[in-house]
Design a protein around this motif. Structure first.
Motif, mmCIF file in Angstrom:
data_model
loop_
_atom_site.group_PDB
_atom_site.id
_atom_site.type_symbol
_atom_site.label_atom_id
_atom_site.label_comp_id
_atom_site.label_asym_id
_atom_site.label_seq_id
_atom_site.Cartn_x
_atom_site.Cartn_y
_atom_site.Cartn_z
ATOM 1 N N GLU A 94 -75.401 38.095 38.333
ATOM 2 C CA GLU A 94 -74.676 37.137 37.499
ATOM 3 C C GLU A 94 -75.543 36.644 36.347
ATOM 4 O O GLU A 94 -75.049 36.377 35.254
ATOM 5 N N GLN A 95 -76.844 36.537 36.613
ATOM 6 C CA GLN A 95 -77.755 35.952 35.619
ATOM 7 C C GLN A 95 -78.288 36.973 34.616
ATOM 8 O O GLN A 95 -78.804 36.596 33.570
ATOM 9 N N SER A 96 -78.184 38.308 34.987
ATOM 10 C CA SER A 96 -78.879 39.304 34.147
ATOM 11 C C SER A 96 -77.957 39.842 33.061
ATOM 12 O O SER A 96 -76.745 39.916 33.237
ATOM 13 N N PRO A 97 -78.522 40.215 31.921
ATOM 14 C CA PRO A 97 -77.708 40.783 30.838
ATOM 15 C C PRO A 97 -77.170 42.148 31.254
ATOM 16 O O PRO A 97 -77.769 42.806 32.112
ATOM 17 N N PRO A 98 -76.030 42.558 30.653
ATOM 18 C CA PRO A 98 -75.495 43.882 31.005
ATOM 19 C C PRO A 98 -76.417 44.997 30.532
ATOM 20 O O PRO A 98 -77.232 44.789 29.628
ATOM 21 N N ALA A 100 -77.628 48.260 28.607
ATOM 22 C CA ALA A 100 -77.374 48.613 27.206
ATOM 23 C C ALA A 100 -76.662 49.953 27.127
ATOM 24 O O ALA A 100 -77.275 50.995 26.956
ATOM 25 N N GLU A 110 -73.480 50.119 25.297
ATOM 26 C CA GLU A 110 -72.379 49.903 24.351
ATOM 27 C C GLU A 110 -72.048 51.183 23.576
ATOM 28 O O GLU A 110 -70.891 51.492 23.312
#
Ligand SMILES: [Zn+2]
Ligand SMILES: [Zn+2]
Length: 393
Positions: free
Chosen positions: A375-379, A381, A383
């Motif tokens: 929940e806390q971590s960025p998606p 990369a 894109e």
């Protein structure tokens, strides 16, 4: 006559002319020699007969400009007298394994007595004495055979270098009969068919052909009471053991040459070489690329993300490696000087590949913690991939 003879014979010296002599001079020299040494003028003189044959042989080559050029080229290529006969009857320029009879398609005849048909056969019909075809070349010192063997080394031994006893089995001369095949106290008898020449002569029209004597298999002698040790063959299998030093860093597939450690020479000739093909058994932990050792080390996701100090084995001990925070999977860390020590004292490195492992099962606590982390971590990369997916769907 085989091409090998060209290398060993000096036709210019036989005719007593200079290497630059004109065709006319060659012809004059030959005519004079032929007249002086002709068998008709020298009945019962074997030396004159020899001279006549040698002169004819020399003239046959030097009178033909094409053959003379070939002869000159071969002599300058191999150098007269630079040849040593090896145990197989081949010749050796400068120590390189090399068989002239192979090169000239001679089929590797074991003894030049049986070499290509040619002058000797012609002469044996001209001189019906029956001996011409059977004259053996003088047997000088013979280099011992090269020996090839294979050795499997442990991985660590190959890296560090090792001395191992090597046992070789090779054909050798029977000590009981000194190689003549006869029972001690008896002697081989001269062959009655070829009278010791080892060859017999067969006439066919105006030609005659020499072939190995069938009664004695070309040896010239017959053994009546066989040596109990070698059963008449004169040879036995001998076992030799020697210590061989494998240098540090020897690699799988490498061939090591040990000069003079092959079979002993004959009649004072030098020994052959020993060639050892090295196989290196794989290690259960380490791999090897040139002078570098390789090692795969599993790390957890948390270790890769947070960083850690890893204690990893080397071939002779252990070393601590710092994994910096945020190290990606597959990163290679380098432990300098922990690889293969080369002959110049320099050493390769130990290359440690970090392998982030994904746990197949998690405890409830670990799962809860990981979900909280997600929940806390960025998606991730990706894109650029999502954009492509949107375009094609
Ligand atoms: Zn015989
Ligand atoms: Zn024997």
């Amino acid at each position: 006559m085989s091409s090998k003879d060209w290398i060993e014979k000096d036709f210019y010296a036989v005719l007593g002319v200079d290497k630059a002599a004109s065709a006319d001079d060659v012809k004059k020299a030959y005519r004079k020699l032929a007249r002086e040494s002709h068998p008709d003028h020298n009945p019962g003189d074997p030396k004159a007969e020899e001279r006549f044959k040698a002169a004819s042989e020399a003239y046959n080559v030097l009178s033909d400009s094409g053959r003379r050029r070939e002869y000159d080229e071969m002599r300058s290529l191999f150098g007269s007298g630079a040849f040593r006969r090896n145990a197989r009857g081949g010749a050796q320029p400068g120590g390189m394994p090399f068989d002239v009879s192979d090169m000239f398609g001679g089929g590797g005849a074991g003894d030049r007595r049986f070499g290509g048909a040619g002058f000797q056969d012609l002469f044996s019909s001209i001189f019906s004495g029956g001996q011409a075809g059977g004259q053996a070349a003088p047997r000088g010192p013979a280099r011992g055979r090269d020996v090839e063997t294979e050795v499997a080394l442990d991985f660590g031994d190959a890296v560090r270098g090792v001395t191992l006893p090597l046992t070789l089995r090779a054909p050798g001369v029977c000590d009981t009969c000194n190689g003549n095949g006869a029972k001690p106290g008896t002697q081989p008898r001269t062959c009655q068919v070829c009278h010791g020449a080892g060859v017999t002569t067969r006439n066919q029209g105006s030609f005659s052909f020499s072939e190995p004597c069938r009664n004695c298999q070309g040896v010239g002698t017959v053994v009546e009471e066989k040596c109990p040790e070698c059963h008449g063959s004169g040879g036995v299998t001998k076992t030799r053991t020697m210590n061989v030093r494998f240098p540090a860093g020897v690699a799988d597939g490498q061939r090591i040459r040990l000069a003079g450690r092959g079979e002993p020479g004959e009649r004072g000739g030098p020994a052959g070489d020993l060639f050892v093909h090295v196989k290196v058994r794989p290690d259960e932990l380490f791999g090897r690329t040139g002078d570098d050792l390789t090692l795969a080390v599993p790390v957890t996701f948390a270790e890769a993300v947070l960083g850690t100090d890893l204690r990893v084995p080397t071939l002779d001990g252990a070393v601590t490696l710092r994994v910096p925070p945020g190290t990606p999977s597959g990163r290679v860390l380098r432990a300098r000087g922990k690889g293969v020590v080369r002959r110049d004292g320099q050493a390769g490195d130990l290359l440690v590949t970090l392998d982030v492992v994904v746990p197949a099962r998690l405890s409830d606590e670990a799962r809860t913690a990981l979900e909280s982390f997600a929940e806390q971590s960025p998606p991730a990369a990706r894109e650029h991939l999502d954009a492509r997916v949107r375009r094609v769907s």
